[in-house]
Write a protein that holds these residues in place. Structure first.
Motif, mmCIF file in Angstrom:
data_model
loop_
_atom_site.group_PDB
_atom_site.id
_atom_site.type_symbol
_atom_site.label_atom_id
_atom_site.label_comp_id
_atom_site.label_asym_id
_atom_site.label_seq_id
_atom_site.Cartn_x
_atom_site.Cartn_y
_atom_site.Cartn_z
ATOM 1 N N GLU A 33 -6.047 -10.038 -1.260
ATOM 2 C CA GLU A 33 -6.776 -10.733 -2.260
ATOM 3 C C GLU A 33 -7.645 -9.672 -2.689
ATOM 4 O OE1 GLU A 33 -5.508 -13.707 0.400
ATOM 5 O OE2 GLU A 33 -6.870 -11.987 0.753
ATOM 6 N N GLY A 34 -8.337 -8.846 -2.157
ATOM 7 C CA GLY A 34 -9.176 -7.772 -2.871
ATOM 8 C C GLY A 34 -8.410 -6.740 -3.580
ATOM 9 N N LEU A 35 -7.204 -6.381 -2.869
ATOM 10 C CA LEU A 35 -6.488 -5.580 -3.510
ATOM 11 C C LEU A 35 -6.225 -5.863 -5.188
ATOM 12 C CD1 LEU A 35 -4.454 -4.108 -0.298
ATOM 13 C CD2 LEU A 35 -5.922 -2.573 -1.768
ATOM 14 N N GLU A 36 -5.634 -7.233 -5.157
ATOM 15 C CA GLU A 36 -5.274 -7.695 -6.358
ATOM 16 C C GLU A 36 -6.331 -7.488 -7.350
ATOM 17 O OE1 GLU A 36 -2.281 -8.515 -7.457
ATOM 18 O OE2 GLU A 36 -1.054 -8.701 -5.417
ATOM 19 N N VAL A 37 -7.520 -7.613 -6.780
ATOM 20 C CA VAL A 37 -8.792 -7.416 -7.764
ATOM 21 C C VAL A 37 -8.893 -6.332 -8.140
ATOM 22 C CG1 VAL A 37 -11.395 -7.719 -8.087
ATOM 23 C CG2 VAL A 37 -10.211 -9.624 -6.867
ATOM 24 N N LEU A 38 -8.779 -5.172 -7.558
ATOM 25 C CA LEU A 38 -8.828 -3.676 -7.645
ATOM 26 C C LEU A 38 -7.744 -3.524 -8.571
ATOM 27 C CD1 LEU A 38 -9.850 -2.408 -4.209
ATOM 28 C CD2 LEU A 38 -11.524 -2.757 -6.100
ATOM 29 N N ALA A 39 -6.743 -3.713 -8.445
ATOM 30 C CA ALA A 39 -5.313 -3.574 -9.317
ATOM 31 C C ALA A 39 -5.896 -4.031 -10.757
ATOM 32 C CB ALA A 39 -4.120 -4.109 -8.768
ATOM 33 N N ALA A 40 -6.170 -5.280 -10.849
ATOM 34 C CA ALA A 40 -6.282 -5.990 -12.168
ATOM 35 C C ALA A 40 -7.342 -5.062 -12.952
ATOM 36 C CB ALA A 40 -6.731 -7.242 -11.844
ATOM 37 N N ALA A 41 -8.338 -4.560 -12.089
ATOM 38 C CA ALA A 41 -9.470 -3.825 -12.821
ATOM 39 C C ALA A 41 -9.203 -2.340 -13.273
ATOM 40 C CB ALA A 41 -10.703 -3.810 -11.799
ATOM 41 N N GLY A 42 -8.029 -1.886 -12.841
ATOM 42 C CA GLY A 42 -7.745 -0.694 -13.272
ATOM 43 C C GLY A 42 -7.463 0.480 -12.225
ATOM 44 N N TRP A 70 0.553 -4.418 1.525
ATOM 45 C CA TRP A 70 -0.293 -4.939 0.567
ATOM 46 C C TRP A 70 -0.659 -4.195 -0.639
ATOM 47 C CZ3 TRP A 70 -4.425 -6.799 4.701
ATOM 48 C CH2 TRP A 70 -3.770 -8.056 5.524
ATOM 49 N N VAL A 71 -0.833 -2.798 -0.326
ATOM 50 C CA VAL A 71 -1.286 -1.889 -1.532
ATOM 51 C C VAL A 71 -0.060 -2.051 -2.624
ATOM 52 C CG1 VAL A 71 -1.878 0.520 -2.079
ATOM 53 C CG2 VAL A 71 -3.115 -0.617 -0.243
ATOM 54 N N LYS A 72 1.218 -1.610 -1.797
ATOM 55 C CA LYS A 72 2.075 -1.496 -2.734
ATOM 56 C C LYS A 72 2.687 -2.850 -3.630
ATOM 57 C CE LYS A 72 4.572 2.021 0.094
ATOM 58 N NZ LYS A 72 5.738 2.603 0.819
ATOM 59 N N GLU A 73 2.294 -3.957 -2.880
ATOM 60 C CA GLU A 73 2.717 -5.258 -3.510
ATOM 61 C C GLU A 73 1.493 -5.429 -4.456
ATOM 62 O OE1 GLU A 73 2.490 -7.804 -0.350
ATOM 63 O OE2 GLU A 73 4.454 -7.538 0.332
ATOM 64 N N ALA A 74 0.462 -5.088 -4.409
ATOM 65 C CA ALA A 74 -0.446 -5.101 -5.517
ATOM 66 C C ALA A 74 -0.190 -3.972 -6.773
ATOM 67 C CB ALA A 74 -2.134 -4.770 -5.089
ATOM 68 N N GLY A 75 0.880 -3.081 -6.494
ATOM 69 C CA GLY A 75 1.232 -2.379 -7.550
ATOM 70 C C GLY A 75 0.277 -0.961 -7.487
ATOM 71 N N MET A 76 -0.091 -0.527 -6.561
ATOM 72 C CA MET A 76 -0.892 0.640 -6.524
ATOM 73 C C MET A 76 -0.340 1.573 -5.685
ATOM 74 S SD MET A 76 -4.896 -0.545 -6.393
ATOM 75 C CE MET A 76 -4.692 -1.779 -5.117
ATOM 76 N N GLN A 77 -0.496 3.068 -5.773
ATOM 77 C CA GLN A 77 -0.045 4.062 -4.909
ATOM 78 C C GLN A 77 -1.114 4.101 -3.684
ATOM 79 O OE1 GLN A 77 -0.052 7.691 -7.160
ATOM 80 N NE2 GLN A 77 1.449 7.135 -8.515
#
Length: 407
Positions: free
Chosen positions: A138-147, A181-188
């Motif tokens: 959940e936290g990783l999704e928030v970070l990804a959405a923020a940029g 989780w990081v990859k699923e959130a779309g981040m490197q």
């Protein structure tokens, strides 16, 4: 923690010499955010970090974001004081400490505050360091959405007894899950490793490399342990309770790491960093090695703008109080002379693959470069200073020889 460097007292309002922002429009700007909080202090760490018990009253985490926003306002005024145009941030890096001890919504809010003041380049790289045990989907999704675009995860080792010596508290078995989780959130994802811990065998290190490579990271950093005076680990080594890392052992482990990373499709681009490609290199760190401009926010953060280096008050309470009083948090600075800048340019660029052009070296360097090549320390790579694997192990030696030519 180490003492801050010596330097002159900066102006109370943080003003920079006019020359520091001359031609600033042609230089990219990076932002660093220091989050000084940790759950526990690791025995090897001498960074500017604090546990809740060490901070005590008067330095609440709740005050961190608004205080940092005040520093961002000050930075914007200082950078624009001599007519320098606004520059959107090319990279933003949240380091610590453990930035992800703050709620993801707070980190997202800080990034939003910086975006509102400076703007972000369309392809801005935004990274936060993180301990594996502080991350959730959940936290990783928030970070990804923020940029946020990257997570730099402090794995350090996959071997429990090595982590125990380092006072690391995370469960190494959790690493694959968190990377997913990081990859699923779309981040490197970047994985950070440390080798040379007292008691770490070659097989221990091989195991850590296997685990790190198995999760298919986009980027890996691998640093040899430095035993810093004033740390708990330093005291244990001084008392003879733990052995000092051995230079030959460190070299063997570096060579093992390079081979493992190459086999996993990770290629070195800086002495301690490997990436799957040019688009997964850490552009923020490359900005440091290219002597670019960056502004460091937070307690103890360092900045460099146009040949002027300055640093903030270290303790969160002192940093907070100075900004509350309308003062710059900077407590020291150094205006670098041309000779020092040239030495630092060579020192930093020589660590980067294709970072140092041969025709930019001082007079007399040709003979040195030829000698390095004959000794197997440099690859033939056209106009570039290109260390071999052995050359990377002796990079400091080559830099000393090259910078010794500068009068």
């Amino acid at each position: 923690m180490p003492a801050q460097p010596e330097g002159e007292a900066p102006p109370r309002d943080g003003a920079l010499p006019a020359g520091a922002t001359a031609d600033a429009a042609g230089r990219p700007l990076s932002l660093y955010v220091h989050v000084p909080y940790c759950r526990v202090r690791c025995g090897y760490c001498d960074f500017n970090t604090y546990t809740a018990e060490e901070l005590g009253p008067g330095a609440s985490r709740a005050d961190y974001r608004p205080t940092l926003a005040r520093e961002a306002d000050l930075a914007l005024r200082v950078l624009g004081a001599h007519g320098a145009p606004p520059r959107p941030a090319a990279t933003v890096f949240f380091g610590g400490g453990t930035p992800t001890l703050l709620p993801a919504e707070v980190l997202a809010g800080v990034l939003g505050d910086l975006r509102a003041r400076f703007g972000l380049a369309p392809d801005a790289e935004v990274t936060t360091e993180a301990n594996p045990d502080t991350l959730t989907p959940e936290g990783l999704e928030v970070l990804a959405a923020a940029g946020f675009t990257r997570i730099s995860m402090g794995m350090q080792s996959a071997v429990p007894h090595v982590l125990a010596t380092l006072d690391r508290t995370h469960d190494p078995a959790r690493i694959p899950q968190v990377v997913r989780w990081v990859k699923e959130a779309g981040m490197q994802v970047s994985v950070d490793l440390i080798y040379g811990t007292p008691g770490e065998s070659l097989e221990d290190w091989r195991r850590s490399l296997e685990v790190a490579c198995a999760v298919a990271p986009d980027h890996v950093s691998a640093y040899s342990l430095i035993v810093e005076p004033g740390t708990r680990l330093g005291a244990q080594v001084r008392r003879g309770q733990l052995p000092m890392p051995d230079e030959d052992d460190l070299a063997d482990k570096y060579e093992l790491a390079d081979a493992a990373f190459r086999a996993a499709g990770l290629h070195w681009y800086e002495v301690s960093n490997w990436a799957t490609g040019a688009d997964t290199r850490c552009r923020h760190n490359l900005a440091y090695w290219a002597d670019a401009d960056w502004w460091g926010f937070g307690p103890g953060a360092h900045s460099h703008i146009g040949g002027v280096r300055f640093w903030n008050a270290k303790h969160p309470l002192a940093w907070t109080q100075r900004l509350a009083e309308g003062l710059s948090p900077a407590v020291g600075r150094e205006v670098l002379d041309p000779q020092t800048r040239e030495i630092e340019r060579i020192m930093l660029a020589a660590r980067v693959r294709r970072g140092l052009a041969l025709d930019s070296l001082p007079p007399g360097a040709q003979d040195l470069v030829a000698g390095f090549g004959a000794a197997g320390l440099l690859e033939p790579d056209g106009p570039w200073f290109a260390p071999t694997l052995r050359g990377r192990l002796l990079a400091d030696y080559m830099v000393r020889e090259l910078t010794g030519l500068i009068a």
